[in-house]
Each structure stands twice: as structure tokens, then as C-alpha cells.
Design a protein around this motif. Structure first.
Motif, PDB file in Angstrom:
ATOM      1  N   PHE A   1       0.830  -1.194   0.000  1.00  0.00           N
ATOM      2  CA  PHE A   1       0.000   0.000   0.000  1.00  0.00           C
ATOM      3  C   PHE A   1       0.872   1.255   0.000  1.00  0.00           C
ATOM      4  N   HIS A   2       0.349   2.300  -0.628  1.00  0.00           N
ATOM      5  CA  HIS A   2       0.945   3.625  -0.540  1.00  0.00           C
ATOM      6  C   HIS A   2       0.535   4.201   0.824  1.00  0.00           C
ATOM      7  N   PRO A   3       1.490   4.568   1.682  1.00  0.00           N
ATOM      8  CA  PRO A   3       1.135   4.983   3.040  1.00  0.00           C
ATOM      9  C   PRO A   3       0.139   6.133   3.101  1.00  0.00           C
ATOM     10  N   GLU A   4       0.316   7.139   2.273  1.00  0.00           N
ATOM     11  CA  GLU A   4      -0.581   8.296   2.342  1.00  0.00           C
ATOM     12  C   GLU A   4      -2.002   7.933   1.911  1.00  0.00           C
ATOM     13  N   ARG A   5      -2.130   7.114   0.880  1.00  0.00           N
ATOM     14  CA  ARG A   5      -3.474   6.755   0.420  1.00  0.00           C
ATOM     15  C   ARG A   5      -4.185   5.841   1.423  1.00  0.00           C
TER      16      ARG A   5
ATOM     17  N   TRP B   1       0.693  -4.430   4.332  1.00  0.00           N
ATOM     18  CA  TRP B   1       2.088  -4.207   3.949  1.00  0.00           C
ATOM     19  C   TRP B   1       2.208  -2.797   3.381  1.00  0.00           C
ATOM     20  N   LEU B   2       3.010  -1.971   4.040  1.00  0.00           N
ATOM     21  CA  LEU B   2       3.276  -0.620   3.549  1.00  0.00           C
ATOM     22  C   LEU B   2       4.542  -0.614   2.696  1.00  0.00           C
ATOM     23  N   ALA B   3       4.517   0.130   1.606  1.00  0.00           N
ATOM     24  CA  ALA B   3       5.669   0.185   0.706  1.00  0.00           C
ATOM     25  C   ALA B   3       6.906   0.731   1.400  1.00  0.00           C
ATOM     26  N   THR B   4       6.697   1.568   2.403  1.00  0.00           N
ATOM     27  CA  THR B   4       7.817   2.183   3.123  1.00  0.00           C
ATOM     28  C   THR B   4       8.322   1.327   4.280  1.00  0.00           C
ATOM     29  N   ARG B   5       7.654   0.213   4.547  1.00  0.00           N
ATOM     30  CA  ARG B   5       8.017  -0.624   5.691  1.00  0.00           C
ATOM     31  C   ARG B   5       7.962  -2.089   5.275  1.00  0.00           C
TER      32      ARG B   5
ATOM     33  N   THR C   1       1.877   2.061  -7.475  1.00  0.00           N
ATOM     34  CA  THR C   1       2.222   1.778  -8.872  1.00  0.00           C
ATOM     35  C   THR C   1       3.660   1.280  -8.917  1.00  0.00           C
ATOM     36  N   ASP C   2       4.091   0.796 -10.072  1.00  0.00           N
ATOM     37  CA  ASP C   2       5.481   0.342 -10.208  1.00  0.00           C
ATOM     38  C   ASP C   2       6.446   1.475  -9.900  1.00  0.00           C
ATOM     39  N   THR C   3       6.126   2.672 -10.383  1.00  0.00           N
ATOM     40  CA  THR C   3       6.998   3.827 -10.142  1.00  0.00           C
ATOM     41  C   THR C   3       7.078   4.145  -8.658  1.00  0.00           C
ATOM     42  N   GLU C   4       5.925   4.134  -7.985  1.00  0.00           N
ATOM     43  CA  GLU C   4       5.904   4.435  -6.550  1.00  0.00           C
ATOM     44  C   GLU C   4       6.643   3.363  -5.755  1.00  0.00           C
ATOM     45  N   TRP C   5       6.573   2.130  -6.216  1.00  0.00           N
ATOM     46  CA  TRP C   5       7.285   1.058  -5.517  1.00  0.00           C
ATOM     47  C   TRP C   5       8.800   1.316  -5.577  1.00  0.00           C
ATOM     48  N   SER C   6       9.259   1.758  -6.727  1.00  0.00           N
ATOM     49  CA  SER C   6      10.682   2.099  -6.863  1.00  0.00           C
ATOM     50  C   SER C   6      11.037   3.292  -5.991  1.00  0.00           C
ATOM     51  N   GLN C   7      10.148   4.276  -5.942  1.00  0.00           N
ATOM     52  CA  GLN C   7      10.385   5.454  -5.103  1.00  0.00           C
ATOM     53  C   GLN C   7      10.460   5.074  -3.624  1.00  0.00           C
ATOM     54  N   ALA C   8       9.623   4.120  -3.225  1.00  0.00           N
ATOM     55  CA  ALA C   8       9.636   3.691  -1.827  1.00  0.00           C
ATOM     56  C   ALA C   8      10.972   3.074  -1.458  1.00  0.00           C
ATOM     57  N   SER C   9      11.531   2.275  -2.366  1.00  0.00           N
ATOM     58  CA  SER C   9      12.820   1.643  -2.086  1.00  0.00           C
ATOM     59  C   SER C   9      13.937   2.657  -1.977  1.00  0.00           C
ATOM     60  N   GLU C  10      13.720   3.831  -2.557  1.00  0.00           N
ATOM     61  CA  GLU C  10      14.702   4.905  -2.491  1.00  0.00           C
ATOM     62  C   GLU C  10      14.397   5.906  -1.380  1.00  0.00           C
ATOM     63  N   GLY C  11      13.377   5.612  -0.577  1.00  0.00           N
ATOM     64  CA  GLY C  11      13.029   6.485   0.540  1.00  0.00           C
ATOM     65  C   GLY C  11      12.352   7.771   0.120  1.00  0.00           C
ATOM     66  N   LEU C  12      11.642   7.751  -1.004  1.00  0.00           N
ATOM     67  CA  LEU C  12      11.056   8.980  -1.544  1.00  0.00           C
ATOM     68  C   LEU C  12       9.557   9.097  -1.309  1.00  0.00           C
ATOM     69  N   LEU C  13       8.950   8.116  -0.646  1.00  0.00           N
ATOM     70  CA  LEU C  13       7.511   8.199  -0.383  1.00  0.00           C
ATOM     71  C   LEU C  13       7.258   8.709   1.030  1.00  0.00           C
ATOM     72  N   ALA C  14       6.310   9.647   1.163  1.00  0.00           N
ATOM     73  CA  ALA C  14       5.920  10.142   2.485  1.00  0.00           C
ATOM     74  C   ALA C  14       5.133   9.062   3.219  1.00  0.00           C
ATOM     75  N   ASP C  15       5.290   9.018   4.533  1.00  0.00           N
ATOM     76  CA  ASP C  15       4.641   7.995   5.344  1.00  0.00           C
ATOM     77  C   ASP C  15       4.092   8.654   6.617  1.00  0.00           C
ATOM     78  N   PRO C  16       2.774   8.889   6.687  1.00  0.00           N
ATOM     79  CA  PRO C  16       2.197   9.562   7.854  1.00  0.00           C
ATOM     80  C   PRO C  16       1.903   8.639   9.030  1.00  0.00           C
ATOM     81  N   PHE C  17       2.090   7.321   8.874  1.00  0.00           N
ATOM     82  CA  PHE C  17       1.801   6.408   9.976  1.00  0.00           C
ATOM     83  C   PHE C  17       2.801   6.599  11.120  1.00  0.00           C
ATOM     84  N   PRO C  18       2.362   6.476  12.364  1.00  0.00           N
ATOM     85  CA  PRO C  18       3.283   6.575  13.500  1.00  0.00           C
ATOM     86  C   PRO C  18       4.359   5.497  13.407  1.00  0.00           C
ATOM     87  N   SER C  19       5.487   5.761  14.046  1.00  0.00           N
ATOM     88  CA  SER C  19       6.555   4.764  14.044  1.00  0.00           C
ATOM     89  C   SER C  19       6.088   3.528  14.795  1.00  0.00           C
ATOM     90  N   TRP C  20       6.616   2.377  14.395  1.00  0.00           N
ATOM     91  CA  TRP C  20       6.231   1.115  15.002  1.00  0.00           C
ATOM     92  C   TRP C  20       7.367   0.616  15.871  1.00  0.00           C
TER      93      TRP C  20
END
Length: 387
Positions: free
Chosen positions: A230-234, A254-258, A342-361
Motif C-alpha cells: 500500500f501507498h502509506p498516504e493513500r 504491507w506498507l511500501a515504506t516498511r 504503482t510500479d513507479t511508486e514502488w521504486s520510489q519507496a525503495s529509495e526512501g522517496l515516499l511520504a509515510d504519515p503512519f506513527p513509528s512502530w
């Protein structure tokens, strides 16, 4: 040698009629001598043992407090099986106030129901979280005060309760009048079966390829599954929207950023929590996996995506069970699909480029060692909010 005494637990919110039901059992016990036990959860085992030691009772009934979780009671009852055994867990619900309580987002503290212990983590719960815990972990649900609702409302309530706990016996009651034989020495409790009773859990454990035929057009249940994060913001936006008609949604995500840690999601009525569920097996070195447990190994293999040595996805997945009234399944599937990257966002997540508003775990050692217990608990202390 004396037979171990059967123990019946009466759970339910305040004012649902537990005491009235108990008084009826005491007055109409058909020759059964019943001891009544009340008290804090951590004192119950001693109280039960003391009652059994008097050797003048042949059954024990525990009247739980209005906010007690029956699963915690069951886990706390540790005594010699020669003395007593847990026989039946009963949850009493109020037919007239159920819909109001289930829609509530009030915390126990807001209703004056918090314990006097400021360190009690259970005080963080909401009314509906207490109610759903009581409904999902029981063998019998007594629907009390049926005279206060019409036949159609009662019929819908029975269908809702059956969807939330398909295993529990439903008994309608007026003024707590239930035959003692239904609740005392009824031999209904089995920890594994009672623990596995929730409707959402049965849905997650069912064969994914099996057709779901509930035969009830009013109650809709389905499992959303996907092998893309999942995209964290959406997702954050979705879980903060109103969820009309949704009674229960629980599972993990499963979050793309985690990609190391899976998330847990638990919604009941107007309350929703999210937090860490534990590490995915695919995020751990094979040397850290348990060995010698054939059942666990088979479970991991069944959950695995791709080749056994491909850790790209592995056991990472979305798996959310949803139960509701008059739900538009296609709407909800589309809503969750829209949260996938999306495929592009998945690549961005691996590069640390996606915003993630969820609290730290925050993770502890147990979470690292035992992710796949399929409980995905309600006890996380982050991400709680009301719809």
C-alpha cells in the motif's frame, strides 16, 4: 475423588443484565449448588480455588466486571484441574443498546469505566473494543432485554452477532431468564475453538479459492488480498474516512515504506487501530527462522509468493477480512486497490522517496520472533482513532 467443578464466566458491558441473569441462575438451578465469584482478573484463580475448597458447591459462576475481556480471564484461570475447569464463557448483550454501543467511539475513561489504576493499559480501550472482545471470545451470547426491540431489529441483531462469532450459541432472553443447563456445566469451552471463533478469523483461515456462500444478503463478508504494498498516504486517508456499514475489519497489511514489518489493522464499529504485527519472514535471515516445526514451515510455504529463495515479496501481503451490513464489496475492493502503489511508486519507496504519515512502530523481541501467530492483536498502543 471429587470431580473438578465447572466454571462459567458471565461477561458483558455494564447494565446489560449480568446480575439479573445470575440471580435467575441461582433461583432456578435445578439442584445445582452454585458458588458466585467476583473480583479482579488476577485474583479469580484464588477465589475459585477457595470456593472449591469449601466442598459444598458443584458449580462456580464468575460475574466479570463490565469491562473485562473474557480471553484475559480464560488465560488467567490457572488452577489444578482436579479442583476446577473452565466450562462455558457467556457474553450478555443488551438488545436495545447494542447498536448504540457498537457505534460508540467513547473511551472507557470518557464513560467513567476506567480502572483506578493509572498504569492500566486496558484503560485505553473504547466501549466498542470491549464489546467486540466480549462477543468474539465466548461460547454463548445471551441477547437480553428482547422485549425492548421489535422482531425485525432482533432478527438483524442475531444475524450480526452470528457473523461476528459464528460458533457461539445465541439465546434470546427476557429479564435474564435462561435455563441453567444452557450455561452451567454445559461443557462448551475449548480454548482453541473459542479463540478461533471470530468471524473475521474464520474468513482468513478459510480456503481462499472456496466460494463464500453465507446465504445472508444483509450481512456481507469478504477477504481482501493483494501481493503489492500500500501507498502509506493513500491508506492513511482511507482509514481516516467514515466506514458506513462496516461492522468488523481485521487483518494485516504491507506498507511500501516498511517492508520489514507487517502492519495490523483492527476496526470494530466506530473505532479503528493500526500498529505493528511483527516482522515478515521474508525480512529475516533464514538462519533466524525456527526449525523443527513442520506445521510452521508448511504455513510459511503456503503464504510464500514466488520461488522459495526469492525474498522480494515472500510472505508480504495484504490480507484484510471485512464484515458489514449491506456492504458494496466492489466499492471496498476498489478502495483498497486504489491504495496499492504503482510500479513507479514502488521504486520510489525503495529509495526512501515516499511520504509515510503512519506513527513509528516500536518492536520488541517477541514481535521479531513470533510474527505469524495470526492474532494481530488489538493491544497496540498507536494509531487509534474513531470513524
Amino acid at each position: 475423588m471429587n470431580q473438578p467443578l465447572p466454571v462459567t464466566v458471565l461477561a458483558g458491558l455494564p447494565s446489560v443484565g449480568k446480575t439479573t441473569l445470575l440471580e435467575h441462575l441461582l433461583a432456578h438451578h435445578a439442584g445445582t449448588s452454585i458458588a458466585v465469584v467476583r473480583g479482579r482478573i488476577d485474583d479469580l484463580s484464588n477465589e475459585i480455588s477457595s470456593a472449591a475448597a469449601e466442598a459444598r458447591f458443584n458449580a462456580i459462576v464468575v460475574e466479570a466486571s463490565g469491562t473485562d475481556d473474557p480471553q484475559l480471564i480464560a488465560e488467567s484461570l490457572v488452577f489444578d484441574n482436579d479442583i476446577a475447569h473452565l466450562d462455558t464463557i457467556v457474553t450478555v448483550v443488551d438488545a436495545e443498546s447494542f447498536s448504540r454501543d457498537y457505534a460508540s467511539t467513547d473511551a472507557l475513561s470518557e464513560c467513567g469505566l476506567a480502572s483506578n489504576e493509572p498504569s492500566d493499559e486496558q484503560n485505553d480501550r473504547t466501549i466498542v473494543e470491549v464489546l467486540i472482545a466480549q462477543i468474539e471470545f465466548c461460547d454463548v451470547i445471551v441477547i437480553n432485554k428482547t422485549d425492548l426491540v421489535d422482531a425485525e431489529t432482533l432478527a438483524k441483531l442475531r444475524r450480526i452477532l452470528h457473523a461476528l462469532n459464528p460458533r457461539a450459541e445465541l439465546i434470546d432472553a427476557l429479564h435474564g431468564a435462561v435455563a441453567a443447563s444452557e450455561l452451567v456445566n454445559a461443557d462448551r469451552f475449548d480454548f482453541d475453538a473459542t479463540s478461533s471463533a471470530p468471524g473475521w478469523l474464520a474468513m482468513l483461515n478459510a480456503d481462499p479459492d472456496a466460494a463464500s456462500e453465507s446465504g445472508d444478503a444483509y450481512i456481507i463478508g469478504f477477504v481482501y488480498r493483494a501481493r503489492r504494498p500500500f501507498h502509506p498516504e493513500r491508506l492513511w486517508s482511507l482509514v481516516h474516512q467514515e466506514w458506513p456499514g462496516v461492522l468488523r475489519c481485521k487483518g494485516f497489511f504491507w506498507l511500501a515504506t516498511r517492508s520489514d514489518i507487517g502492519g495490523s489493522l483492527s476496526q470494530a464499529g466506530g473505532a479503528l487501530r493500526h500498529g505493528p504485527a511483527g516482522m515478515w519472514w521474508a525480512a529475516q535471515e533464514r538462519s533466524e527462522w525456527p526449525t523443527g516445526d513442520a506445521e510452521l514451515e508448511a504455513e510459511i510455504a503456503a503464504d510464500w509468493y514466488g520461488e522459495a529463495d526469492d525474498m522480494t515479496i515472500g510472505d508480504r501481503r495484504q490480507e484484510l477480512a471485512m464484515i458489514g451490513t449491506d456492504l458494496d464489496e466492489s466499492h471496498w475492493r476498489a478502495a483498497f486497490d486504489a491504495c496499492l502503489v504503482t510500479d513507479t511508486e514502488w521504486s520510489q519507496a525503495s529509495e526512501g522517496l515516499l511520504a509515510d504519515p503512519f506513527p513509528s512502530w516500536e518492536m520488541d523481541d517477541h514481535d521479531h520472533d513470533d510474527h505469524h501467530d495470526h492474532d494481530h492483536g488489538d493491544d497496540c498502543d498507536c494509531g487509534a482513532h474513531g470513524h
